[in-house]
Design an enzyme around this catalytic site. Sequence first.
Site, PDB file in Angstrom:
ATOM      1  N   ASN A 100       0.832  -1.194   0.000  1.00  0.00           N
ATOM      2  CA  ASN A 100       0.000   0.000   0.000  1.00  0.00           C
ATOM      3  C   ASN A 100       0.878   1.259   0.000  1.00  0.00           C
ATOM      4  O   ASN A 100       2.101   1.177  -0.059  1.00  0.00           O
ATOM      5  CB  ASN A 100      -0.941  -0.018   1.212  1.00  0.00           C
ATOM      6  CG  ASN A 100      -2.253   0.687   0.935  1.00  0.00           C
ATOM      7  OD1 ASN A 100      -2.286   1.759   0.344  1.00  0.00           O
ATOM      8  ND2 ASN A 100      -3.343   0.080   1.374  1.00  0.00           N
ATOM      9  N   HIS A 125      21.918   3.760  12.472  1.00  0.00           N
ATOM     10  CA  HIS A 125      23.055   4.654  12.687  1.00  0.00           C
ATOM     11  C   HIS A 125      23.804   4.185  13.929  1.00  0.00           C
ATOM     12  O   HIS A 125      23.218   3.588  14.834  1.00  0.00           O
ATOM     13  CB  HIS A 125      22.588   6.095  12.876  1.00  0.00           C
ATOM     14  CG  HIS A 125      21.929   6.656  11.670  1.00  0.00           C
ATOM     15  ND1 HIS A 125      22.635   7.034  10.548  1.00  0.00           N
ATOM     16  CD2 HIS A 125      20.630   6.882  11.381  1.00  0.00           C
ATOM     17  CE1 HIS A 125      21.798   7.486   9.639  1.00  0.00           C
ATOM     18  NE2 HIS A 125      20.576   7.401  10.124  1.00  0.00           N
ATOM     19  N   GLY A 141      -0.899  -1.392   8.741  1.00  0.00           N
ATOM     20  CA  GLY A 141      -0.475  -0.020   8.519  1.00  0.00           C
ATOM     21  C   GLY A 141       0.354   0.554   9.649  1.00  0.00           C
ATOM     22  O   GLY A 141       0.066   0.336  10.826  1.00  0.00           O
TER      23      GLY A 141
END
Length: 176
Positions: free
Chosen positions: A73, A103, A130
């Site tokens: 999506n 990082h 989602g």
Amino acid sequence: MSEFINFNAAEPDLVVQRRAARDLCYSINTGLGDRGSLFQSLFGSVGEGFEQWGNIFCEFGRNINIGNQVFINANGVFLDAFEINIGSHVFIGPNVGIYTSNHDKDLVRRREYAESGAPVAIEDDVWIGGGAIILPGVTVGKGSIIGAGAVVARSVPAYSKVLGIRAQVFPLTMEG
């Protein structure tokens, strides 16, 4: 979980590769060209029946391998300094992030663009809700469901459900 590998994100060759991927993502996101051909150029491999809606961003693209009948999506972010292998019949909701790198925690090394990372694998028949985030080195086992908003930092066994980050309600005072 995979072993993490250190690298320097500012290596000139990596910078060039990131720019090329960014240009392809721009073309995909703005409709400049045939999306199917652009995805074939961007990703390492794309299976049959691949569908992606809306915008997408990836760091390199070439490290992403997509199985058959995969749906992604809108607004997916795929940081693919290492491989992201997505199996077949996978559904990925909107605003999902799959990250293969971190990082450095040491601020001096971080200033030198030191990073580390590990591949991510999403096995067949997985559904990622989602806003979920999959972190470096994670394998999501076959048939699993990752709930909306979950942050997945450890590998998930096959046929599991991962739910998390439930909001808590706190009373407000007049001061905030």
